[in-house]
Design an enzyme around this catalytic site. Structure first.
Site, PDB file in Angstrom:
ATOM      1  N   HIS A 130       0.821  -1.219   0.000  1.00 50.49           N
ATOM      2  CA  HIS A 130       0.000   0.000   0.000  1.00 50.49           C
ATOM      3  C   HIS A 130       0.854   1.268   0.000  1.00 50.49           C
ATOM      4  CE1 HIS A 130      -3.565  -2.441   1.866  1.00 50.49           C
ATOM      5  NE2 HIS A 130      -3.205  -2.849   0.663  1.00 50.49           N
ATOM      6  N   PHE A 379      -1.014  -8.153   5.149  1.00 51.58           N
ATOM      7  CA  PHE A 379       0.310  -7.551   5.039  1.00 51.58           C
ATOM      8  C   PHE A 379       0.317  -6.220   4.290  1.00 51.58           C
ATOM      9  CE2 PHE A 379       0.768 -12.287   4.515  1.00 51.58           C
ATOM     10  CZ  PHE A 379       0.787 -12.520   5.883  1.00 51.58           C
ATOM     11  N   CYS A 380      -0.755  -5.458   4.408  1.00 52.56           N
ATOM     12  CA  CYS A 380      -0.833  -4.144   3.746  1.00 52.56           C
ATOM     13  C   CYS A 380      -0.535  -4.251   2.253  1.00 52.56           C
ATOM     14  CB  CYS A 380       0.068  -3.119   4.425  1.00 52.56           C
ATOM     15  SG  CYS A 380      -0.504  -2.765   6.096  1.00 52.56           S
ATOM     16  N   ALA A 381      -0.917  -5.385   1.686  1.00 54.70           N
ATOM     17  CA  ALA A 381      -0.849  -5.577   0.230  1.00 54.70           C
ATOM     18  C   ALA A 381      -2.111  -6.356  -0.122  1.00 54.70           C
ATOM     19  CB  ALA A 381       0.413  -6.342  -0.151  1.00 54.70           C
TER      20      ALA A 381
END
Ligand SMILES: Cc1ncc(COP(=O)(O)O)c(C=O)c1O
Length: 460
Positions: A130, A379-381
């Site tokens: 992100h 995982f912020c993806a």
């Protein structure tokens, strides 16, 4: 970039670099204590002992930077500026490149986003973290589909750039190593494609720089961003390094002291107020008192890794990667997530799901029953993990939040990550723990509390 794959030379067995916390013990829910196995390096790596020692040695001499007349201020200013030179050398900066100190990779990419020229087109793969995916809000952004090979990534970018309006500035943002799969992206080839089409490229090296040498000039990228806390220097600083023109022409990222060269009162007849001349150096984007300890710690880490030698570090890490991947491959219930396939070169970041297990439950059991610290979630993806899981976005929880009760099939993943400070015992314990949990189940009961899976301390 030369990359050694997981089929590493098994004869190399250098020791891990000393890091803080290597002797810390944690309680097990089943009784007793065990040394903590920190296997969440991709989030934040432990401080290198060398970095800690350097910071401790400097601490008594700490002083205000840039504007102080005293001896310690001058010493600190020299240290700060020498750190900039060290980072420039570490990154193989070109003549005229700037090294701007920021708070983190996220901060660095937001700074660059704020410095984009008018009408800049941005190209970014939807698989990005992100921090690389989201900062470009005011720009015209083209999101590129997830490629399934490194070659496909280059071809996808080539196609998108060929289709772009053939005028105006353009920027490609790409990650060097995925924080989900650990896979290396073909940065040099992507940079060549960008430049061939008149675009520039910024490399998100948050996961690459701690594992491989990153040279701006060799990779021929325009900017590199990384964070100290992933590079064994957890003191709150990051780096944006690269071409100075866009940065020099942009409004300062933060307005304030340090960024301004001269501030003068405007005469009343000219409307009053103040006129400001901003610096054209890196200081333009470093307003406010700088984090001298954070910056010095990054320089110390750069030196420590360079002196340890990336060839040795990569060879050793590849041994650990092979141990984990081979161990997980022996467990049919485990599915390792991969975009580019088994043979892709990668760093020590491996995400997986376990059939029949909620990832949060699994990660909680690794921690509570084995003293192993991993991570579970998206995982912020989010787009990448959802692509890899083949899951329906409507059914997903938020980043890090478990979506179901312990025991149910997971829609999130588990990530194990390691690096220069990881002893073999940590990854060996991890593989053994995965095998035991899958074969025998958890030995404790768990419940969901505040969106996280935790051991139920009342019932064993
Ligand atoms: C690939 C990648 N880019 C950017 C970031 C953001 O780093 P930071 O949180 O230090 O800003 C991360 C953090 O996990 C990352 O893995």
């Amino acid at each position: 970039m030369s990359v050694t794959t997981a089929a590493a030379d098994r004869s190399v067995c250098a020791a891990p670099l000393p890091v803080l916390g290597r002797d810390v013990t944690v309680p097990l829910v089943t009784g007793g204590e065990v040394t903590y196995a920190a296997l969440d390096y991709a989030a934040s790596a432990p401080a290198l002992q060398r970095v800690w020692d350097d910071v401790a040695a400097y601490a008594p001499y700490y002083g205000s930077v840039h504007r102080g007349a005293g001896y310690l201020s001058q010493l600190s200013t020299d240290l700060f500026e020498n750190s900039r030179a060290t980072v420039a050398e570490f990154l193989g900066c070109r003549e005229g490149d700037q090294v701007v100190f920021t708070r983190s990779t996220t901060d660095s990419l937001n700074l660059l986003a704020a410095a984009l020229p008018a009408d800049c087109q941005v190209f970014v793969f939807e698989t990005e973290h992100h921090a690389s995916l989201l900062p470009w809000r005011d720009a015209r952004v083209t999101y590129l589909n997830a490629p399934r090979t490194a070659d496909q990534a280059v071809a996808t970018l080539e196609r998108a750039l060929a289709d772009r309006e053939p005028y105006g500035p353009a920027l490609v943002c790409v990650t060097g190593a995925s924080n989900v799969t650990g896979e290396l992206w073909p940065v040099k080839e992507l940079a060549a494609a960008a430049h061939a089409h008149g675009a520039r490229i910024v490399l998100d090296a948050a996961q690459l720089a701690p594992h491989h040498p990153v040279s701006i000039s060799e990779l021929d990228v325009d900017w590199v961003a990384f964070s100290g806390h992933k590079l064994y220097a957890p003191f709150g600083s990051g780096v944006l390094a690269g071409r100075s023109d866009w940065l020099r022409e942009a409004e300062p990222y933060l307005a304030g002291g340090g960024a301004s060269r001269k501030v003068a009162r405007r005469p009343k007849e000219a409307g009053g107020g103040v006129d400001v001349e901003w610096h054209e150096t890196a200081a333009r984007h470093e307003a406010g008192s700088p984090n001298v300890i954070g910056v010095y710690s990054i320089a110390s880490a750069c030196k420590a890794l360079t002196e340890a030698g990336f060839d040795e570090l990569v060879a050793r890490e590849n041994q650990l990667i092979a141990k984990v991947r081979e161990g997980l491959a022996e467990v049919p219930a485990v599915k390792v997530l991969s975009l580019f396939g088994d043979d892709a070169p990668r760093v020590g970041v491996i995400s997986f799901v376990v059939d029949g297990w909620n990832s949060s439950h699994f990660a909680a059991a690794l921690s509570a029953e084995y003293g192993i610290g991993v991570r579970d979630g998206l995982f912020c993806a989010h787009p990448l993990v959802r692509t890899l899981l083949g899951s329906d976005p409507q059914t997903q929880g938020e980043c890090g939040a478990p979506e179901a009760e312990p025991g149910e099939k997971s829609l999130n993943a588990i990530r194990v990550s390691f690096g220069a400070g990881t002893p073999d015992e940590h990854v060996e314990r991890f593989v053994r723990a995965v095998k035991e949990l899958v074969a025998d189940g958890a030995r404790w009961n768990y419940r969901t509390e505040d969106g996280r899976c935790v051991p139920d301390t009342n019932v064993a």
